[in-house]
Write a protein that holds these residues in place. Structure first.
Motif, PDB file in Angstrom:
ATOM      1  N   TYR A   1       0.596  -1.419  -0.419  1.00  0.00           N
ATOM      2  CA  TYR A   1       0.319  -0.066   0.184  1.00  0.00           C
ATOM      3  C   TYR A   1       1.283   0.455  -0.507  1.00  0.00           C
ATOM      4  N   ILE A   2       0.496   2.341  -0.833  1.00  0.00           N
ATOM      5  CA  ILE A   2       1.173   3.448  -0.125  1.00  0.00           C
ATOM      6  C   ILE A   2       0.408   4.156   0.454  1.00  0.00           C
ATOM      7  N   LYS A   3       0.895   5.671   0.695  1.00  0.00           N
ATOM      8  CA  LYS A   3      -0.183   6.888   1.090  1.00  0.00           C
ATOM      9  C   LYS A   3       0.119   7.907   0.531  1.00  0.00           C
ATOM     10  N   ALA A   4      -1.000   8.239  -0.568  1.00  0.00           N
ATOM     11  CA  ALA A   4      -1.001   9.238  -2.106  1.00  0.00           C
ATOM     12  C   ALA A   4      -1.175  10.471  -1.605  1.00  0.00           C
ATOM     13  N   GLN A   5      -0.524  11.788  -1.815  1.00  0.00           N
ATOM     14  CA  GLN A   5      -0.739  13.323  -1.031  1.00  0.00           C
ATOM     15  C   GLN A   5      -1.286  13.271  -2.654  1.00  0.00           C
ATOM     16  N   ILE A   6      -2.771  14.457  -3.065  1.00  0.00           N
ATOM     17  CA  ILE A   6      -2.848  15.080  -4.068  1.00  0.00           C
ATOM     18  C   ILE A   6      -3.671  16.221  -3.671  1.00  0.00           C
ATOM     19  N   ILE A   7      -2.902  17.272  -4.002  1.00  0.00           N
ATOM     20  CA  ILE A   7      -2.865  18.989  -4.258  1.00  0.00           C
ATOM     21  C   ILE A   7      -4.322  19.160  -5.294  1.00  0.00           C
ATOM     22  N   SER A   8      -4.634  19.434  -5.438  1.00  0.00           N
ATOM     23  CA  SER A   8      -5.435  20.104  -6.610  1.00  0.00           C
ATOM     24  C   SER A   8      -5.984  21.369  -5.667  1.00  0.00           C
ATOM     25  N   LYS A   9      -7.475  22.005  -6.758  1.00  0.00           N
ATOM     26  CA  LYS A   9      -8.337  22.804  -6.800  1.00  0.00           C
ATOM     27  C   LYS A   9      -9.478  22.305  -6.125  1.00  0.00           C
ATOM     28  N   PRO A  10     -10.276  23.431  -5.369  1.00  0.00           N
ATOM     29  CA  PRO A  10     -11.216  22.280  -4.791  1.00  0.00           C
ATOM     30  C   PRO A  10     -12.783  22.594  -5.902  1.00  0.00           C
TER      31      PRO A  10
ATOM     32  N   TYR B   1     -12.275  20.690  -7.802  1.00  0.00           N
ATOM     33  CA  TYR B   1     -12.305  18.919  -8.535  1.00  0.00           C
ATOM     34  C   TYR B   1     -12.125  17.654  -7.160  1.00  0.00           C
ATOM     35  N   ILE B   2     -12.630  18.176  -6.701  1.00  0.00           N
ATOM     36  CA  ILE B   2     -11.810  17.356  -5.514  1.00  0.00           C
ATOM     37  C   ILE B   2     -13.114  15.636  -5.603  1.00  0.00           C
ATOM     38  N   GLY B   3     -14.654  16.299  -6.353  1.00  0.00           N
ATOM     39  CA  GLY B   3     -15.525  14.978  -6.518  1.00  0.00           C
ATOM     40  C   GLY B   3     -14.872  14.380  -7.486  1.00  0.00           C
ATOM     41  N   ASN B   4     -14.257  14.602  -9.183  1.00  0.00           N
ATOM     42  CA  ASN B   4     -13.307  13.793  -9.712  1.00  0.00           C
ATOM     43  C   ASN B   4     -11.963  13.295  -8.815  1.00  0.00           C
ATOM     44  N   ILE B   5     -11.560  13.813  -7.934  1.00  0.00           N
ATOM     45  CA  ILE B   5     -10.492  12.765  -7.048  1.00  0.00           C
ATOM     46  C   ILE B   5     -11.380  11.820  -6.414  1.00  0.00           C
TER      47      ILE B   5
ATOM     48  N   LYS C   1      -4.337  13.062 -14.212  1.00  0.00           N
ATOM     49  CA  LYS C   1      -4.132  14.498 -14.877  1.00  0.00           C
ATOM     50  C   LYS C   1      -5.493  15.129 -15.989  1.00  0.00           C
ATOM     51  N   SER C   2      -6.089  13.438 -16.666  1.00  0.00           N
ATOM     52  CA  SER C   2      -7.883  14.309 -16.984  1.00  0.00           C
ATOM     53  C   SER C   2      -8.421  14.606 -16.631  1.00  0.00           C
ATOM     54  N   GLN C   3      -8.808  13.698 -14.728  1.00  0.00           N
ATOM     55  CA  GLN C   3      -9.326  14.435 -14.301  1.00  0.00           C
ATOM     56  C   GLN C   3      -9.839  15.389 -13.498  1.00  0.00           C
ATOM     57  N   THR C   4      -8.720  16.230 -13.914  1.00  0.00           N
ATOM     58  CA  THR C   4      -8.274  17.797 -12.410  1.00  0.00           C
ATOM     59  C   THR C   4      -8.021  18.526 -13.833  1.00  0.00           C
ATOM     60  N   ARG C   5      -7.583  17.788 -15.488  1.00  0.00           N
ATOM     61  CA  ARG C   5      -7.341  19.241 -16.658  1.00  0.00           C
ATOM     62  C   ARG C   5      -6.205  19.877 -16.414  1.00  0.00           C
TER      63      ARG C   5
ATOM     64  N   TYR D   1      -4.677  19.954 -13.243  1.00  0.00           N
ATOM     65  CA  TYR D   1      -4.174  21.639 -12.157  1.00  0.00           C
ATOM     66  C   TYR D   1      -4.082  19.973 -11.023  1.00  0.00           C
ATOM     67  N   ALA D   2      -3.829  19.163 -10.493  1.00  0.00           N
ATOM     68  CA  ALA D   2      -2.837  18.614  -9.674  1.00  0.00           C
ATOM     69  C   ALA D   2      -2.303  17.502  -9.443  1.00  0.00           C
ATOM     70  N   SER D   3      -1.777  18.098  -8.165  1.00  0.00           N
ATOM     71  CA  SER D   3       0.405  17.584  -8.148  1.00  0.00           C
ATOM     72  C   SER D   3       0.081  15.945  -7.366  1.00  0.00           C
ATOM     73  N   PHE D   4       0.071  14.796  -7.781  1.00  0.00           N
ATOM     74  CA  PHE D   4       1.010  14.163  -7.003  1.00  0.00           C
ATOM     75  C   PHE D   4       1.878  13.137  -6.895  1.00  0.00           C
ATOM     76  N   ASP D   5       2.061  12.954  -4.971  1.00  0.00           N
ATOM     77  CA  ASP D   5       3.487  12.525  -4.791  1.00  0.00           C
ATOM     78  C   ASP D   5       2.582  11.128  -3.721  1.00  0.00           C
ATOM     79  N   TYR D   6       3.670  10.216  -3.473  1.00  0.00           N
ATOM     80  CA  TYR D   6       3.562   8.621  -2.391  1.00  0.00           C
ATOM     81  C   TYR D   6       4.380   8.697  -2.032  1.00  0.00           C
ATOM     82  N   HIS D   7       4.495   7.499  -1.253  1.00  0.00           N
ATOM     83  CA  HIS D   7       5.450   7.308  -0.433  1.00  0.00           C
ATOM     84  C   HIS D   7       4.375   5.779   0.016  1.00  0.00           C
ATOM     85  N   PRO D   8       5.409   4.921   0.335  1.00  0.00           N
ATOM     86  CA  PRO D   8       4.985   2.784   0.645  1.00  0.00           C
ATOM     87  C   PRO D   8       4.613   3.224   2.148  1.00  0.00           C
TER      88      PRO D   8
END
Length: 597
Positions: free
Chosen positions: A403-412, A414-418, A460-464, A466-473
């Motif tokens: 499993y990983i912990k994913a951090q996603i930063i985006s505009k409000p 797109y919360i529903g899509n994410i 990327k396509s769901q948030t046009r 605007y989302a950036s993504f980072d993860y660690h195990p």
């Protein structure tokens, strides 16, 4: 030592890190205008095309401060992508300070935050810089608010710059000298140097880059690597200008290189400690880890005759990239090849591209998968990197997946899509917090196997974009993983087997069968395409036979003549089906990767 400054630049992909490094080198006269080009520290064509740094670099800059003193600045460049986060952590450990670079048009992104946390863990002095202030869409005040919120600095401490025009670069150089502390180390102590990178040179062998924390190193010294316990002689030591510059001795606090004639990349590990054989240090530098591959895939030559050539190419690639692991693998459908371990999907894409460009190899890559751990009924623990290694379902007690912990930063907006995307990928929402009114951070725990395919593209396509993504195990957890086989007329095609969660298996099997129906060419006989878990078939498609009109010559006459000809054809088709084999085209193996298109 008091006039040395070791620093790095941390930023998200495409925030202008390499461009700012170019300006720093240009304004201090480290590089002449004749040698100047964009992304001067990025050697590979691939880095220039994609606009990313894949391999970290180091360069020494001589800078004359306004107080008339000469300073030596060591810039240790770091890769920006999440796949290479361990290399980033070792490069940060070799520094005393970091420039936190934020794009004025995009604001703070996920990768910036995760690298910032790594820098804070290593007790680095952070200098915040807003880049691209000359762009039309620059939101300088808004980004200042984000930085103040994130690191709690004063507004006046934030520097404004433009890597493209060189605006504000002199202020950055002054801040590096004034704010970043000089290295603290004892020049008389036993040698202790941190390895943060290595490169392969076809004439000299492996060249190791290091930062000396204690002691010093001379040409001709007998040295030892702490984790591998291998000893070598220092044939050449020196410092890193644009080209390597030989010195008799590299002193405490400095960044340099060493050539010892090592030919095997596995003997040099990033994060290892170098010490002297005669007077060794008592312990290695903390934080060293073996680099673990996260994603596994099979690489096979298109022509089976080219296997030996591919083996040579893989060996040469491994000299340049010690984090690539591979072992032999055979497949009934594809012949001989290699099972390769990669740090992530970008790493896999880079290796594939380098094989094609640098070595002219056209290869087939099988479905990527992650490493599962299976516990059998008699208590045995088996690591499964490949569907063919999966033990018989009857013998399996439990299976764990990473499993990983994913951090996603985006505009409000797109919360529903994410949320829909991550929950559809079996994710669990852990936290949701607003960094500013226009930026929201979502944290999920997601199985790594769900990220491997197309997660990043979909995000990327769901948030046009605007989302950036980072993860660690974050470790392994129990899961209901099954092995799905693809059968063509009852024969397994082992290269298309996949390990997948039971809940997703029926849908995945159906899509794959539909895709194969389009791609497998029709034969004179009917072909059944089935997706099966054990003996249970979960999806099926049928490719109908190409039918020759055998009754064309019968016009009129008795029906029994037509029936006799059709019966004869039926017998022939049955016989053909028993001995006919189905050729699977290359596109079919690639189709698995693009199921949702």
């Amino acid at each position: 030592m008091k006039n040395i400054r070791n620093f790095c630049i941390i930023a998200h992909i495409d925030h202008g890190k390499s461009t700012l490094a170019d300006r720093l080198l240009q304004s201090t006269g480290t590089i002449s205008d004749r040698d100047m080009m964009d992304q001067v520290l990025d050697d590979m064509d691939l880095e220039r095309e994609k606009g990313i740094t894949i391999k970290s670099h180091a360069i020494q800059i001589n800078y004359k401060h306004v107080n008339k003193q000469e300073y030596t600045l060591n810039l240790i460049d770091t890769p920006g992508h999440v796949d290479f986060s361990y290399e980033v952590s070792r490069a940060l450990a070799a520094c005393e300070g970091a420039l936190l670079l934020v794009d004025a048009t995009q604001g703070i992104q996920a990768q910036t935050i995760s690298n910032l946390y790594l820098a804070i863990e290593n007790d680095l002095e952070i200098i915040p810089v807003i880049n691209k202030i000359d762009m039309d869409g620059a939101m300088i005040e808004e980004v200042e608010d984000q930085i103040v919120e994130l690191i709690g600095c004063k507004r006046e401490d934030i520097l404004h710059a433009s890597g493209r025009t060189g605006l504000g670069v002199d202020k950055i150089l002054e801040a590096i000298v004034e704010k970043i502390p000089a290295p603290s180390g004892n020049p008389e102590a036993p040698l202790q140097a941190l390895v943060f990178d290595s490169v392969y040179n076809s004439f000299r062998g492996i060249i190791v880059y290091y930062r000396i924390l204690q002691g010093s190193i001379k040409k001709g010294d007998k040295i030892k690597f702490v984790s591998t316990e291998q000893t070598y002689e220092a044939d050449e030591v020196g410092i890193l200008k644009l080209k390597m510059t030989e010195r008799n001795e590299v002193l405490c606090g400095d960044v340099g290189y060493i050539i010892t004639g090592i030919k095997n990349a596995k003997e040099v590990k990033v994060g290892d400690t170098i010490t002297k054989v005669a007077n060794p240090c008592t312990e290695g530098i903390r934080g060293f880890q073996e680099v673990k591959p996260m994603v596994f895939a099979g690489i096979f030559p298109v022509n089976t005759d080219e296997f030996e050539e591919l083996r040579d190419c893989m060996d040469k690639l491994q000299l340049n990239d010690a984090s690539l692991t591979f072992e032999l693998e055979t497949s009934q459908a594809l012949g001989f090849g290699f099972r390769c371990g990669f740090l992530g999907m970008l790493h896999m894409e880079i290796i594939q591209e380098r094989l094609e460009r640098e070595f002219d190899q056209t290869v087939i890559t099988t479905v990527p998968n992650v490493s599962f751990v299976a516990y059998t009924t008699n208590g045995e623990k088996i690591t499964v990197n490949n569907p063919s290694e999966m033990p018989d379902p009857v013998r399996i007690e439990t299976i764990e997946e990473p499993y990983i912990k994913a951090q996603i930063i985006s505009k409000p907006d797109y919360i529903g899509n994410i949320m829909t995307l991550c929950l559809g990928k079996r994710g669990i929402l852990i936290n949701q917090s607003y960094l500013t009114p226009t930026r929201v951070e979502l944290s999920f725990e997601i199985p790594l196997t769900e990220i491997v395919f197309d997660f990043y593209d979909k995000l990327k396509s769901q948030t046009r974009g605007y989302a950036s993504f980072d993860y660690h195990p974050i470790g392994n957890r129990d899961s209901d993983i099954v092995k799905m086989d693809i059968l063509l007329n009852g024969d397994k095609v082992d290269a298309l087997s996949a390990l997948i969660h039971r809940a997703r298996s029926a849908e995945f099997g159906r899509k794959l069968c539909e895709k194969l129906k389009e791609l497998v060419p029709r034969q004179q006989f009917q072909i059944a395409i089935q997706a099966a878990i054990g003996a249970k078939v979960v999806a099926r498609e049928t490719i109908s036979a190409m039918r020759k009109d055998v009754t064309a010559k019968c016009y009129g006459g008795d029906i029994s003549r037509k029936r006799k000809l059709l019966e004869k054809q039926k017998e022939g088709k049955k016989r053909m089906r028993q001995i006919g084999n189905v050729e699977v085209p290359q596109e079919a193996f690639l189709a698995v990767l693009k199921l949702d298109e």
